[in-house]
Design a protein around this motif. Structure first.
Motif, mmCIF file in Angstrom:
data_model
loop_
_atom_site.group_PDB
_atom_site.id
_atom_site.type_symbol
_atom_site.label_atom_id
_atom_site.label_comp_id
_atom_site.label_asym_id
_atom_site.label_seq_id
_atom_site.Cartn_x
_atom_site.Cartn_y
_atom_site.Cartn_z
ATOM 1 N N ILE A 43 0.847 -1.189 0.000
ATOM 2 C CA ILE A 43 0.000 0.000 0.000
ATOM 3 C C ILE A 43 0.878 1.233 0.000
ATOM 4 C CG2 ILE A 43 -1.681 1.325 1.339
ATOM 5 C CD1 ILE A 43 -2.770 -1.294 2.402
ATOM 6 N N GLN A 44 0.518 2.205 -0.791
ATOM 7 C CA GLN A 44 1.229 3.473 -0.820
ATOM 8 C C GLN A 44 0.768 4.331 0.356
ATOM 9 O OE1 GLN A 44 3.738 4.570 -2.993
ATOM 10 N NE2 GLN A 44 3.885 6.206 -1.473
ATOM 11 N N GLY A 45 1.676 4.659 1.236
ATOM 12 C CA GLY A 45 1.389 5.570 2.341
ATOM 13 C C GLY A 45 1.859 6.965 1.985
ATOM 14 N N SER A 46 1.817 7.859 2.937
ATOM 15 C CA SER A 46 2.260 9.237 2.705
ATOM 16 C C SER A 46 3.764 9.341 2.492
ATOM 17 C CB SER A 46 1.872 10.122 3.889
ATOM 18 O OG SER A 46 0.475 10.196 4.007
ATOM 19 N N TRP A 47 4.528 8.425 3.115
ATOM 20 C CA TRP A 47 5.987 8.518 3.096
ATOM 21 C C TRP A 47 6.653 7.455 2.246
ATOM 22 C CZ3 TRP A 47 7.397 13.016 4.864
ATOM 23 C CH2 TRP A 47 6.616 13.632 5.837
ATOM 24 N N GLY A 48 5.901 6.519 1.758
ATOM 25 C CA GLY A 48 6.481 5.447 0.963
ATOM 26 C C GLY A 48 5.510 4.289 0.875
ATOM 27 N N LYS A 49 5.967 3.216 0.248
ATOM 28 C CA LYS A 49 5.141 2.019 0.158
ATOM 29 C C LYS A 49 5.357 1.166 1.392
ATOM 30 C CE LYS A 49 4.715 1.787 -4.774
ATOM 31 N NZ LYS A 49 4.958 1.066 -6.001
ATOM 32 N N TYR A 50 4.253 0.628 1.909
ATOM 33 C CA TYR A 50 4.302 -0.221 3.084
ATOM 34 C C TYR A 50 3.872 -1.625 2.681
ATOM 35 C CZ TYR A 50 4.092 4.340 5.432
ATOM 36 O OH TYR A 50 4.313 5.630 5.837
ATOM 37 N N GLN A 51 4.648 -2.590 3.110
ATOM 38 C CA GLN A 51 4.275 -3.975 2.917
ATOM 39 C C GLN A 51 3.353 -4.360 4.062
ATOM 40 O OE1 GLN A 51 6.783 -7.717 3.726
ATOM 41 N NE2 GLN A 51 7.360 -7.057 1.661
ATOM 42 N N ASP A 137 2.408 6.181 8.905
ATOM 43 C CA ASP A 137 2.557 7.541 8.375
ATOM 44 C C ASP A 137 2.843 8.544 9.486
ATOM 45 O OD1 ASP A 137 2.198 6.904 5.699
ATOM 46 O OD2 ASP A 137 0.094 7.524 5.630
ATOM 47 N N ARG A 138 2.166 8.399 10.607
ATOM 48 C CA ARG A 138 2.301 9.360 11.707
ATOM 49 C C ARG A 138 3.703 9.343 12.309
ATOM 50 N NH1 ARG A 138 -0.819 10.034 17.427
ATOM 51 N NH2 ARG A 138 -0.466 7.804 17.624
ATOM 52 N N PHE A 139 4.308 8.175 12.425
ATOM 53 C CA PHE A 139 5.593 8.084 13.123
ATOM 54 C C PHE A 139 6.795 7.887 12.203
ATOM 55 C CE2 PHE A 139 2.453 6.950 16.382
ATOM 56 C CZ PHE A 139 2.759 7.944 17.303
ATOM 57 N N TYR A 140 6.576 7.717 10.920
ATOM 58 C CA TYR A 140 7.674 7.563 9.966
ATOM 59 C C TYR A 140 8.690 8.698 10.095
ATOM 60 C CZ TYR A 140 9.878 6.414 5.464
ATOM 61 O OH TYR A 140 10.760 6.060 4.475
ATOM 62 N N PRO A 141 8.250 9.959 10.131
ATOM 63 C CA PRO A 141 9.234 11.048 10.235
ATOM 64 C C PRO A 141 10.089 10.965 11.504
ATOM 65 C CG PRO A 141 7.110 11.923 9.577
ATOM 66 C CD PRO A 141 6.882 10.490 9.972
#
Length: 168
Positions: A43-51, A137-141
């Motif tokens: 799935i495409q998230g805000s910061w990249g693709k997530y498996q 997405d919330r904690f990726y940064p």
């Protein structure tokens, strides 16, 4: 036995892996079944693709959903990453983040216990998947700040949780 996405998404509950497959198909997300008990999607998230990996344990009636945001933790950053994990996990109501000991990858894990029938509803499936993506997405940064910008874990978390006013 797999049922088509339309049949499942018309309101019926389904076997957990079948429901996730139907949801992924309906949303146009690539996925493949690894077995009757396991599915792998992207799935495409805000910061990249997530498996995303759904694993069904029939004997326990538990569906576990893993989301891998493609963040590897270098050995020299492991201590700071674990400190950040503890701070991040305090913020979560559902699921938790961890670092896989094999491969040093960040993972978000959440599980749902299903009833005696072992069926998953569409609303449950959507909530489980959306929660995984939202939390990644919330904690990726924050993880990027610690791993690549050498920020202290508390500062990284504070920076990541700042809500922007409006959109750029």
């Amino acid at each position: 036995m797999r049922t088509g996405a339309k049949g499942i998404l018309d309101g019926d509950d389904a076997a957990p892996v079948d429901m996730l497959a139907a949801l992924f198909e309906a949303r146009g997300w690539p996925c493949r079944s690894l077995s009757e008990e396991e599915i792998l999607g992207e799935i495409q998230g805000s910061w990249g693709k997530y498996q995303l990996r759904g694993i069904w344990r029939h004997e326990d009636r538990v569906l576990q959903l893993l989301s891998l945001p493609d963040i590897r933790v270098p050995r020299e950053k492991m201590r700071d990453a674990y400190e950040l994990l503890a701070l991040v996990n305090e913020q979560l109501w559902l699921g938790h983040f961890d670092i896989w000991s094999q491969g040093d990858m960040l993972v978000y894990r959440n599980g749902v216990m299903l009833g005696s029938d072992g069926l998953l509803g569409l609303d449950q499936a959507q909530a489980l998947v959306e929660t995984a993506i939202d939390e990644c997405d919330r904690f990726y940064p924050a993880f990027q700040f610690v791993l690549w910008s050498d920020k202290a874990p508390r500062d990284a978390l504070a920076s990541a949780l700042i809500d922007a006013a409006g959109e750029a």
